[in-house]
Design a protein around this motif. Structure first.
Motif, short mmCIF file in Angstrom:
data_model
loop_
_atom_site.label_atom_id
_atom_site.label_comp_id
_atom_site.label_asym_id
_atom_site.label_seq_id
_atom_site.Cartn_x
_atom_site.Cartn_y
_atom_site.Cartn_z
N ARG A 2 0.82 -1.23 0.00
CA ARG A 2 0.00 0.00 0.00
C ARG A 2 0.85 1.27 0.00
O ARG A 2 0.67 2.17 0.83
CB ARG A 2 -0.94 0.00 1.21
N ASP A 59 1.37 4.42 -0.96
CA ASP A 59 0.73 5.55 -1.66
C ASP A 59 1.65 6.76 -1.79
O ASP A 59 1.24 7.79 -2.30
CB ASP A 59 -0.61 5.93 -1.01
N ASP A 68 -3.59 2.75 -8.37
CA ASP A 68 -4.36 3.90 -8.79
C ASP A 68 -3.79 4.34 -10.13
O ASP A 68 -2.61 4.65 -10.21
CB ASP A 68 -4.22 5.00 -7.72
N ARG A 91 -5.56 7.21 -1.60
CA ARG A 91 -4.83 6.67 -0.46
C ARG A 91 -4.69 5.15 -0.53
O ARG A 91 -5.51 4.48 -1.14
CB ARG A 91 -5.55 7.04 0.85
N ASN A 92 -3.68 4.65 0.13
CA ASN A 92 -3.47 3.21 0.31
C ASN A 92 -3.17 2.44 -0.97
O ASN A 92 -3.28 1.22 -1.00
CB ASN A 92 -4.67 2.55 1.01
N GLN A 93 -2.83 3.16 -2.01
CA GLN A 93 -2.47 2.51 -3.28
C GLN A 93 -1.29 3.26 -3.88
O GLN A 93 -1.27 4.50 -3.80
CB GLN A 93 -3.61 2.66 -4.29
N HIS A 119 0.64 4.73 -7.27
CA HIS A 119 0.04 5.45 -8.38
C HIS A 119 0.78 5.18 -9.68
O HIS A 119 2.00 5.35 -9.73
CB HIS A 119 0.04 6.95 -8.10
#
Lengths: 326, 276
Positions: B169, B171, B207, B230-232, B234
Motif C-alpha cells: 500500500r 501511496d 491507482d 490513499r493506500n495505493q 500510483h
C-alpha cells in the motif's frame, strides 16, 4: 554404497558433528538487530526454510515478506539499502544466484549497495536434485566485482559472521547452513575475520584447504591421516572473496601437496581461487581438487549423494593419501 | 516549488530549456537518445520545477523526494533536467558520452542526482519499492517517483515490483510509464504487445491514469489527482511523442537511437525554437 530416501526440505544436514545448534543465523540476526536498529530482514517465501522466521517473529515491523520473486527480493533490498537500511535478504542459493544474478551484480554490487544476501541449501545440502542444489553459486558470485562472498562452516562461524557483515558497509553473499547446524569450531577459541583464512591445524606432509561445511570433514580427514602417521594442515577459507592470498601462499611455500575441499563444483570456486593464487605467484604445488565434478547431481538421500559425488570424508582421505604417496 | 498551483507558462519554459540542453548534448556527439530526451522533457519539467522536493546543493538530504530513473538510456533527459535545476553545471553537458565524462550514454548512480543505476531494464520499480518501504519505516514524508518505459514492461521483474507496491500500500510511490511505442527492434505493439495497460495496472492494484505525457498541465493535474488516492501506489501512463518539439524528429521514421547528419542540427534547433 550408502542408500536411503530423499529427505524433506527441513531435514538437517547429515554432518558427522555430534553437536548442533538450532537456527544459528536467525539467532545471530536477532542479536545483531537488537544492537543495530537499521537491520531489516526480507525473504522470498522461504522464511521458515532459511531461519529468517526467527527475525520476523522478533521484529515484525522490520521484516518484509516479498513472495516468490527473487529478482524483486534483491531489488527491494537494494532500495532499502539506498534508503539507509541494512537489509538481510534470504532465499536459496539457486534462486538468488541463478534467477537474480543481474540484480545482485548491477542492483547491489556495482554501486556497493549495503545488501546482505543469505543463501540456503549450498552445494549438496539437499537431496532435491539440480533445481535446489546450489552447486555453482560460488563461481557465479566470486566473479562479481565488489561482492564479498562467505561460505561459513558451522553454527559457531555463522554466529560470528552475522554481526561482522552487518557492520561491514557493502554487498555480501553468504551461504547459509540452516536448521540444526553442526558445531565444528569452538566458540571459545575461534575468531572469524572478514577476508582471513584460519589455520585450524598444522602439518607438513599435506594441506587441506577447505571452505564451508567441508571444513568439518577436512578436520576429520586430518585426524584419520594422523592415525596413519600423516600430518596434514587444515586451512579454513570461509571468505572466498576477498581471498586470503597471503595465507594460501604461506602454506603453499612450505607444504607442496594440497587438497582443496569444497561443497561446490570443482570449477570456479575454492579450487579455482587456490590454483589462481599459486599460479600467479609462480609457486609449484601438487593440487587435488575434491568437490562436485562437472555435472548436475541427482536427487536422493544426502549420505548417498555425498558419497556418490565425492564429498564424504573417505574421499578426502583417499585424495590426501594418493597425493602423499605420489 | 511544489506549490498547489503550478505556473504552467514557467514549466513550459523549463521544458523548452531541457529540450535545448538535449539537443546541445546530442549535437556534440552527433547521435544519442534524442527522441527519448525530447519526449520526456515535459514530465521532467513538471517534476523538477513543480513537484519534487529536493535541494540542488544537498543531494543527500534525507527528506528529499527520490526520482528513480529505471531507463538508463533516458539519461540524456535527466542530465538536461539536472543541469537546468543547477545540480550539474550546464557546460558539463558538452561532455555527454565522451570518454571519462560523468554523463554516460546510459547513466549510472555515479552521476550526481541519480538514485540508482538503471539501464538493465526492470530494476527501477523494485528499488523504488524498497526505497518507499525504507522511507516509510523511517516515518519520513518523502515520496518516490519512478520513471519506466513501455518497453520495460516486457521485463517480468517490473510486475513483481508492481505486486509488491500494491501489497504494501505504498501511496507515496508514483510510477510514470513513458509510452512512446518504440523499442529497439520496432514499435512496442509489434515486438510484444503490452496493452491494455491501464487495465493491467489497475488489476495489479494501482491507482491508474492515462494522459497525454506532452501536456504539462495534464501531468501536473494527474499528479495532483493521484495524491488524493490513499493506500495505493500510483501509475501514470504517459502517451508521448518521441522527438517532441522538433518536427523533423517527430516525423522521422521512428528510431530507438537517432543518428543525425551534421547539417541537420541547425534545422533541429530552429524547429525547437519555433515550437510552442
Amino acid at each position: 554404497m550408502r542408500t536411503g530416501v530423499t529427505a524433506n526440505l527441513l531435514a538437517t544436514d547429515p554432518s558427522s558433528a555430534a553437536k548442533t545448534v538450532a537456527a544459528p543465523f536467525g539467532q545471530a540476526l536477532v542479536a545483531a538487530a537488537e544492537r543495530e536498529p537499521r537491520i531489516v530482514g526480507l525473504t522470498a517465501d522461504l522464511g521458515k526454510y532459511t531461519d529468517m522466521h526467527v527475525f520476523a517473529q522478533r521484529f515484525p515491523q522490520r521484516f518484509f515478506q516479498i513472495g516468490m520473486a527473487e529478482q524483486n527480493l534483491v531489488g527491494i533490498a537494494a532500495g532499502l539499502a539506498r534508503a539507509g537500511w541494512i537489509p538481510f535478504a534470504s532465499t536459496y542459493c539457486v534462486f538468488a544466484t541463478r534467477r537474480a544474478y543481474d540484480f545482485i551484480a548491477i542492483g547491489c554490487a556495482l554501486g556497493q549497495a549495503n545488501v546482505k544476501i543469505i543463501a540456503g541449501l549450498p552445494g549438496l545440502t539437499t537431496g532435491y536434485g539440480g533445481t535446489h542444489q546450489g552447486i555453482e553459486d560460488l563461481a557465479l558470485m566470486r566473479s562479481i566485482p565488489n561482492l564479498v562472498v562467505i561460505d561459513p562452516c558451522d553454527a559457531t562461524e555463522i554466529a560470528q559472521v552475522i554481526p561482522m557483515i552487518a557492520a561491514y558497509r557493502g554487498p555480501v553473499y553468504m551461504r547459509l547452513l540452516r536448521g540444526q547446524a553442526p558445531v565444528t569450531l569452538d566458540p571459545a577459541s575461534y575468531r572469524f575475520e572478514l577476508g582471513k583464512a584460519k589455520l585450524l591445524r598444522d602439518g607438513a606432509d599435506a594441506a587441506i584447504i577447505s571452505a564451508g561445511l567441508m571444513t568439518g570433514r577436512a578436520l576429520d580427514t586430518a585426524q584419520q591421516l594422523a592415525e596413519d602417521g600423516i600430518h596434514a594442515a587444515v586451512l579454513h577459507v570461509s571468505t572466498l572473496k576477498p581471498f586470503d592470498r597471503e595465507a594460501v601462499l604461506a602454506l603453499a611455500r612450505r607444504v607442496k601437496k594440497i587438497v582443496t575441499a569444497e561443497n561446490h563444483v570443482v570449477t570456479g570456486g575454492l579450487a579455482g581461487a587456490v590454483a589462481d593464487t599459486v599460479a600467479d605467484a609462480g609457486i609449484s604445488i601438487r593440487l587435488k581438487r575434491v568437490g562436485i565434478p562437472d555435472c548436475f547431481c541427482e536427487s536422493g538421500s544426502l549420505p548417498c549423494l555425498q558419497q556418490r559425488y565425492g564429498l564424504d570424508t573417505e574421499n578426502i582421505v583417499l585424495a590426501a593419501k594418493r597425493l602423499v604417496e605420489s | 516549488m511544489n506549490g498547489n498551483n503550478p505556473d504552467i507558462a514557467c514549466l513550459k519554459a523549463r521544458a523548452k530549456n531541457i529540450r535545448r540542453h538535449v539537443l546541445r548534448m546530442a549535437e556534440r556527439v552527433g547521435q544519442g537518445y534524442v527522441g527519448q530526451g525530447l519526449g520526456i522533457a515535459d514530465l521532467l519539467a513538471a517534476l523538477y520545477f513543480h513537484e519534487l522536493r529536493y535541494d540542488a546543493k544537498r543531494l543527500d538530504w534525507p527528506e528529499r523526494d527520490r526520482f528513480v530513473l529505471s531507463i538508463g538510456h533516458y539519461s540524456i533527459g535527466l542530465y538536461a533536467a539536472l543541469a537546468e535545476a543547477g545540480v550539474i553545471p550546464i557546460e558539463e553537458l558538452d561532455t555527454y558520452g565522451a570518454d571519462g565524462s560523468r554523463l554516460e550514454m546510459s547513466g549510472s548512480e555515479f552521476t550526481p542526482g541519480f538514485e540508482m543505476t538503471g539501464g538493465s531494464l526492470g530494476h527501477g520499480l523494485g528499488q523504488a519499492v524498497g526505497m518507499a518501504l525504507g522511507l516509510r519505516l523511517d516515518a519520513r514524508d518523502a515520496r518516490v517517483f519512478c520513471l519506466l518505459s513501455d518497453g520495460e514492461l516486457h521485463e517480468g521483474a517490473t510486475w513483481e515490483a508492481a505486486m509488491a507496491g500494491a501489497h504494501y500500500r505504498l501511496d507515496h510511490l508514483f510510477a510514470f510509464i513513458d509510452c512512446n511505442n518504440q523499442v529497439a527492434d520496432g514499435p512496442t505493439a509489434q515486438v510484444m504487445n503490452i496493452e491494455p495497460l491501464q487495465l493491467k495496472w489497475q488489476a495489479f492494484g494501482w491507482d491508474t491514469q492515462r494522459i497525454n505525457g506532452n501536456r504539462i498541465e495534464d501531468i501536473t493535474d494527474a499528479i495532483a489527482r493521484a495524491k488524493t488516492a490513499r493506500n495505493q501506489p500510483h501509475a501514470i501512463i504517459l502517451d508521448t511523442l518521441m522527438g517532441k518539439g522538433v518536427t523533423m524528429f517527430e516525423n522521422r521514421e521512428k528510431q530507438h537511437f537517432i543518428r543525425v547528419e551534421a547539417r541537420e542540427w541547425e534545422l533541429a534547433r530552429k524547429q525547437l525554437e519555433a515550437s510552442l
